[in-house]
Design a protein around this motif. Structure first.
Motif, PDB file in Angstrom:
ATOM      1  N   ILE A  14      17.220 -29.073 -12.902  1.00  0.00           N
ATOM      2  CA  ILE A  14      18.200 -28.007 -12.692  1.00  0.00           C
ATOM      3  C   ILE A  14      17.534 -26.791 -12.058  1.00  0.00           C
ATOM      4  O   ILE A  14      18.083 -26.178 -11.134  1.00  0.00           O
ATOM      5  CB  ILE A  14      18.881 -27.634 -14.032  1.00  0.00           C
ATOM      6  CG1 ILE A  14      19.797 -28.782 -14.485  1.00  0.00           C
ATOM      7  CG2 ILE A  14      19.681 -26.350 -13.910  1.00  0.00           C
ATOM      8  CD1 ILE A  14      20.342 -28.633 -15.889  1.00  0.00           C
ATOM      9  N   GLU A  15      16.325 -26.448 -12.554  1.00  0.00           N
ATOM     10  CA  GLU A  15      15.606 -25.309 -11.983  1.00  0.00           C
ATOM     11  C   GLU A  15      15.269 -25.549 -10.516  1.00  0.00           C
ATOM     12  O   GLU A  15      15.401 -24.643  -9.686  1.00  0.00           O
ATOM     13  CB  GLU A  15      14.324 -25.039 -12.778  1.00  0.00           C
ATOM     14  CG  GLU A  15      14.572 -24.411 -14.126  1.00  0.00           C
ATOM     15  CD  GLU A  15      13.313 -24.254 -14.952  1.00  0.00           C
ATOM     16  OE1 GLU A  15      12.248 -24.801 -14.569  1.00  0.00           O
ATOM     17  OE2 GLU A  15      13.378 -23.571 -15.982  1.00  0.00           O
ATOM     18  N   GLU A  16      14.836 -26.769 -10.174  1.00  0.00           N
ATOM     19  CA  GLU A  16      14.532 -27.097  -8.780  1.00  0.00           C
ATOM     20  C   GLU A  16      15.782 -27.008  -7.919  1.00  0.00           C
ATOM     21  O   GLU A  16      15.739 -26.489  -6.797  1.00  0.00           O
ATOM     22  CB  GLU A  16      13.923 -28.496  -8.684  1.00  0.00           C
ATOM     23  CG  GLU A  16      12.510 -28.592  -9.211  1.00  0.00           C
ATOM     24  CD  GLU A  16      11.988 -30.014  -9.245  1.00  0.00           C
ATOM     25  OE1 GLU A  16      12.718 -30.941  -8.823  1.00  0.00           O
ATOM     26  OE2 GLU A  16      10.848 -30.205  -9.695  1.00  0.00           O
ATOM     27  N   GLU A  17      16.895 -27.508  -8.451  1.00  0.00           N
ATOM     28  CA  GLU A  17      18.153 -27.457  -7.714  1.00  0.00           C
ATOM     29  C   GLU A  17      18.579 -26.003  -7.506  1.00  0.00           C
ATOM     30  O   GLU A  17      19.005 -25.623  -6.407  1.00  0.00           O
ATOM     31  CB  GLU A  17      19.233 -28.218  -8.491  1.00  0.00           C
ATOM     32  CG  GLU A  17      20.539 -28.366  -7.749  1.00  0.00           C
ATOM     33  CD  GLU A  17      21.534 -29.210  -8.508  1.00  0.00           C
ATOM     34  OE1 GLU A  17      22.684 -28.774  -8.626  1.00  0.00           O
ATOM     35  OE2 GLU A  17      21.159 -30.301  -8.979  1.00  0.00           O
ATOM     36  N   MET A  18      18.434 -25.185  -8.559  1.00  0.00           N
ATOM     37  CA  MET A  18      18.774 -23.772  -8.442  1.00  0.00           C
ATOM     38  C   MET A  18      17.849 -23.067  -7.445  1.00  0.00           C
ATOM     39  O   MET A  18      18.304 -22.236  -6.651  1.00  0.00           O
ATOM     40  CB  MET A  18      18.710 -23.086  -9.812  1.00  0.00           C
ATOM     41  CG  MET A  18      19.829 -23.503 -10.744  1.00  0.00           C
ATOM     42  SD  MET A  18      19.687 -22.792 -12.388  1.00  0.00           S
ATOM     43  CE  MET A  18      19.859 -21.068 -12.057  1.00  0.00           C
ATOM     44  N   GLU A  19      16.575 -23.409  -7.482  1.00  0.00           N
ATOM     45  CA  GLU A  19      15.617 -22.824  -6.542  1.00  0.00           C
ATOM     46  C   GLU A  19      15.955 -23.226  -5.107  1.00  0.00           C
ATOM     47  O   GLU A  19      15.883 -22.413  -4.190  1.00  0.00           O
ATOM     48  CB  GLU A  19      14.186 -23.256  -6.902  1.00  0.00           C
ATOM     49  CG  GLU A  19      13.115 -22.591  -6.096  1.00  0.00           C
ATOM     50  CD  GLU A  19      13.061 -21.093  -6.287  1.00  0.00           C
ATOM     51  OE1 GLU A  19      12.720 -20.402  -5.309  1.00  0.00           O
ATOM     52  OE2 GLU A  19      13.371 -20.605  -7.386  1.00  0.00           O
ATOM     53  N   LYS A  20      16.364 -24.499  -4.942  1.00  0.00           N
ATOM     54  CA  LYS A  20      16.752 -24.976  -3.612  1.00  0.00           C
ATOM     55  C   LYS A  20      17.990 -24.223  -3.128  1.00  0.00           C
ATOM     56  O   LYS A  20      18.039 -23.759  -1.988  1.00  0.00           O
ATOM     57  CB  LYS A  20      17.031 -26.483  -3.684  1.00  0.00           C
ATOM     58  CG  LYS A  20      17.404 -27.106  -2.367  1.00  0.00           C
ATOM     59  CD  LYS A  20      17.659 -28.593  -2.510  1.00  0.00           C
ATOM     60  CE  LYS A  20      18.131 -29.203  -1.202  1.00  0.00           C
ATOM     61  NZ  LYS A  20      18.465 -30.617  -1.347  1.00  0.00           N
ATOM     62  N   ARG A  21      18.980 -24.076  -4.010  1.00  0.00           N
ATOM     63  CA  ARG A  21      20.194 -23.338  -3.644  1.00  0.00           C
ATOM     64  C   ARG A  21      19.862 -21.881  -3.340  1.00  0.00           C
ATOM     65  O   ARG A  21      20.416 -21.288  -2.405  1.00  0.00           O
ATOM     66  CB  ARG A  21      21.224 -23.399  -4.777  1.00  0.00           C
ATOM     67  CG  ARG A  21      21.904 -24.726  -4.906  1.00  0.00           C
ATOM     68  CD  ARG A  21      22.948 -24.698  -5.983  1.00  0.00           C
ATOM     69  NE  ARG A  21      23.534 -26.002  -6.195  1.00  0.00           N
ATOM     70  CZ  ARG A  21      24.390 -26.279  -7.159  1.00  0.00           C
ATOM     71  NH1 ARG A  21      24.747 -25.349  -8.008  1.00  0.00           N
ATOM     72  NH2 ARG A  21      24.874 -27.501  -7.279  1.00  0.00           N
ATOM     73  N   ARG A  22      18.974 -21.306  -4.150  1.00  0.00           N
ATOM     74  CA  ARG A  22      18.557 -19.920  -3.935  1.00  0.00           C
ATOM     75  C   ARG A  22      17.893 -19.776  -2.568  1.00  0.00           C
ATOM     76  O   ARG A  22      18.192 -18.841  -1.813  1.00  0.00           O
ATOM     77  CB  ARG A  22      17.595 -19.499  -5.035  1.00  0.00           C
ATOM     78  CG  ARG A  22      17.134 -18.072  -4.956  1.00  0.00           C
ATOM     79  CD  ARG A  22      16.227 -17.731  -6.149  1.00  0.00           C
ATOM     80  NE  ARG A  22      15.751 -16.379  -6.061  1.00  0.00           N
ATOM     81  CZ  ARG A  22      14.627 -16.004  -5.475  1.00  0.00           C
ATOM     82  NH1 ARG A  22      13.848 -16.911  -4.915  1.00  0.00           N
ATOM     83  NH2 ARG A  22      14.262 -14.748  -5.423  1.00  0.00           N
ATOM     84  N   ALA A  23      16.995 -20.717  -2.243  1.00  0.00           N
ATOM     85  CA  ALA A  23      16.310 -20.677  -0.946  1.00  0.00           C
ATOM     86  C   ALA A  23      17.316 -20.824   0.193  1.00  0.00           C
ATOM     87  O   ALA A  23      17.217 -20.115   1.214  1.00  0.00           O
ATOM     88  CB  ALA A  23      15.252 -21.769  -0.878  1.00  0.00           C
ATOM     89  N   GLU A  45      18.093 -18.057   2.962  1.00  0.00           N
ATOM     90  CA  GLU A  45      18.014 -18.385   4.383  1.00  0.00           C
ATOM     91  C   GLU A  45      19.314 -18.014   5.102  1.00  0.00           C
ATOM     92  O   GLU A  45      19.300 -17.441   6.189  1.00  0.00           O
ATOM     93  CB  GLU A  45      17.717 -19.872   4.566  1.00  0.00           C
ATOM     94  CG  GLU A  45      17.497 -20.282   6.004  1.00  0.00           C
ATOM     95  CD  GLU A  45      17.179 -21.761   6.172  1.00  0.00           C
ATOM     96  OE1 GLU A  45      17.141 -22.212   7.328  1.00  0.00           O
ATOM     97  OE2 GLU A  45      16.982 -22.450   5.149  1.00  0.00           O
ATOM     98  N   LYS A  46      20.475 -18.323   4.473  1.00  0.00           N
ATOM     99  CA  LYS A  46      21.767 -17.966   5.073  1.00  0.00           C
ATOM    100  C   LYS A  46      21.884 -16.457   5.233  1.00  0.00           C
ATOM    101  O   LYS A  46      22.339 -15.961   6.274  1.00  0.00           O
ATOM    102  CB  LYS A  46      22.918 -18.496   4.211  1.00  0.00           C
ATOM    103  CG  LYS A  46      23.138 -19.977   4.331  1.00  0.00           C
ATOM    104  CD  LYS A  46      24.292 -20.425   3.442  1.00  0.00           C
ATOM    105  CE  LYS A  46      24.487 -21.928   3.493  1.00  0.00           C
ATOM    106  NZ  LYS A  46      25.580 -22.366   2.602  1.00  0.00           N
ATOM    107  N   MET A  47      21.483 -15.720   4.182  1.00  0.00           N
ATOM    108  CA  MET A  47      21.560 -14.257   4.252  1.00  0.00           C
ATOM    109  C   MET A  47      20.626 -13.713   5.341  1.00  0.00           C
ATOM    110  O   MET A  47      20.988 -12.795   6.083  1.00  0.00           O
ATOM    111  CB  MET A  47      21.200 -13.626   2.902  1.00  0.00           C
ATOM    112  CG  MET A  47      22.225 -13.834   1.830  1.00  0.00           C
ATOM    113  SD  MET A  47      23.769 -13.042   2.311  1.00  0.00           S
ATOM    114  CE  MET A  47      24.929 -14.150   1.588  1.00  0.00           C
ATOM    115  N   GLN A  48      19.437 -14.270   5.443  1.00  0.00           N
ATOM    116  CA  GLN A  48      18.507 -13.838   6.482  1.00  0.00           C
ATOM    117  C   GLN A  48      19.066 -14.141   7.867  1.00  0.00           C
ATOM    118  O   GLN A  48      18.913 -13.339   8.793  1.00  0.00           O
ATOM    119  CB  GLN A  48      17.139 -14.504   6.289  1.00  0.00           C
ATOM    120  CG  GLN A  48      16.375 -13.961   5.101  1.00  0.00           C
ATOM    121  CD  GLN A  48      15.089 -14.710   4.825  1.00  0.00           C
ATOM    122  OE1 GLN A  48      14.883 -15.819   5.298  1.00  0.00           O
ATOM    123  NE2 GLN A  48      14.221 -14.087   4.033  1.00  0.00           N
TER     124      GLN A  48
END
Length: 178
Positions: free
Chosen positions: A110-119, A123-126
């Motif tokens: 779940i943490e990896e998935e959240m980190e992936k979504r966060r990244a 990236e979208k915001m950047q």
């Protein structure tokens, strides 16, 4: 046993006090019971005066042997119970560790998935910020171009007025000259 087997009698101590006739009664040699009673009457002291004392000592030894076997059996049973309980506790500990490992793996996933979504979100915001910078730069360029055109137009108009010698007048509301 020895030659006392032939003279077996039911002792009074083995007769059930409740009077149940359906229960089995243990058969104990009468001499052994008598020797035990006599041994207890003498205060537990062993007196070396013949075969009667020998019978008392043998009865005491037999009783001690029986009690020792019972004690050994009790210790064996306690050991079995302890081993069984320890085995169950060990199984519970292993189960708990297995479940904790599963939950930890799920948490990491779940943490990896959240980190992936966060990244991905970062990236979208950047990308949006980069697009905004691009649009802002295009607008700045357009404004600078318009400014340059307006300055050029103003200079051309000023040069025209200089050559003609006229001054420009403004019309108020398109009707009146000021």
């Amino acid at each position: 046993m020895d030659d006392r087997e032939g003279s077996m009698k039911v002792s009074e101590t083995d007769i059930s006090r409740s009077g149940d006739a359906g229960k089995e009664k243990a058969i104990v040699p009468y001499e052994e019971v008598a020797a035990t009673v006599e041994f207890e009457k003498s205060g537990g002291e062993i007196k070396p005066d013949g075969s009667r004392d020998r019978d008392v000592v043998l009865a005491k030894i037999a009783t001690e042997k029986r009690l020792g076997l019972i004690q050994a059996w009790v210790e064996n049973e306690k050991s079995k119970v302890d081993n069984k309980a320890q085995k169950k506790l060990s199984a519970i500990g292993a189960w708990e560790n297995r479940k904790i490992a599963q939950l930890d793996a799920e948490l990491k996933k779940i943490e990896e998935e959240m980190e992936k979504r966060r990244a991905e979100s970062i990236e979208k915001m950047q990308n949006k910020v980069a697009l905004l910078h691009k649009e802002a730069e295009e607008k700045r360029t357009a404004v600078e171009a318009k400014r340059g055109e307006d300055i050029l137009k103003a200079e051309e108009t000023a040069a025209k007025y200089r050559t003609t010698g006229t001054v420009r007048t403004k019309k108020l509301f398109g009707i009146f000259k000021t």
